[in-house]
Design an enzyme around this catalytic site. Structure first.
Site, PDB file in Angstrom:
ATOM      1  N   PHE A  48     -35.122   3.411   4.150  1.00 34.54           N
ATOM      2  CA  PHE A  48     -35.242   2.534   2.938  1.00 34.54           C
ATOM      3  C   PHE A  48     -34.050   2.903   2.189  1.00 34.54           C
ATOM      4  CE2 PHE A  48     -39.736   2.792   4.577  1.00 34.54           C
ATOM      5  CZ  PHE A  48     -39.947   1.315   4.984  1.00 34.54           C
ATOM      6  N   HIS A  49     -32.695   2.833   2.527  1.00 35.42           N
ATOM      7  CA  HIS A  49     -31.835   3.038   1.844  1.00 35.42           C
ATOM      8  C   HIS A  49     -30.501   2.601   2.484  1.00 35.42           C
ATOM      9  CE1 HIS A  49     -32.446   6.904   4.219  1.00 35.42           C
ATOM     10  NE2 HIS A  49     -30.812   6.728   4.592  1.00 35.42           N
TER      11      HIS A  49
END
Ligand code: T46
Length: 133
Positions: A48-49
């Protein structure tokens, strides 16, 4: 082509499997850092980046997992389930990993040292960054 999939040559024989990865040839960059993710629970999702400049290749050298890649427009899910299958993660791609098998070892080859300032960890910031000329 998105995602970019690399098929590593299988050099094994009757004694077992063997894959060799060389920088600049097997993977499209100089290898600066290697890390691996293991012992991840089946219901855990991580990542999630995005990275601003880092290029990486991920390979499930044991077990399997899913790599979800999003370029800000298109999202694709790639199942990594073979030591001969690598996925290239270019800069500017939002990524997450999920569906780890209990025996998954996700090996990641990276072209730069660890640098927290290279991470974009908020999705709205990622979309804004993608729109910045
Ligand atoms: C990525 C995906 C595929 C370090 O100190 N050095 C390192 O080289 C790495 C990779 C991580 N860390 C520290 C930073 C955090 O405190 O280890 C901790 C866990 O890292 P993170 O939460 O970023 O882990 P993931 O699985 O969400 O993401 C990792 C990589 O960080 C990232 O670059 O693309 O795997």
């Amino acid at each position: 082509m998105f995602p970019e999939i690399i098929t590593f040559k299988q050099l094994g024989d009757e004694r077992g499997g063997l894959v060799a990865i060389e920088e600049e040839t097997s993977v499209p960059f100089h290898i600066c850092r290697i890390y691996y993710i293991y012992d991840t629970k089946v219901d855990v999702e991580r990542g999630f980046h995005a990275h601003k400049t880092l290029s990486q290749v991920g390979v499930a050298v044991s077990g399997s997992c899913e790599m979800v890649l999003n370029d800000g427009t298109t999202e694709v899910c790639t199942r990594l389930d073979s030591p001969t299958k690598g996925v290239v993660i270019r800069p500017g791609i939002w990524r997450s990993m999920r569906c780890f098998s209990h025996d998954c070892v996700l090996l990641v080859l990276a072209d730069q040292p660890y640098d927290e300032s290279d991470y974009i960890r908020n999705y709205d910031d990622f979309l804004s960054w993608k729109c910045t000329p």
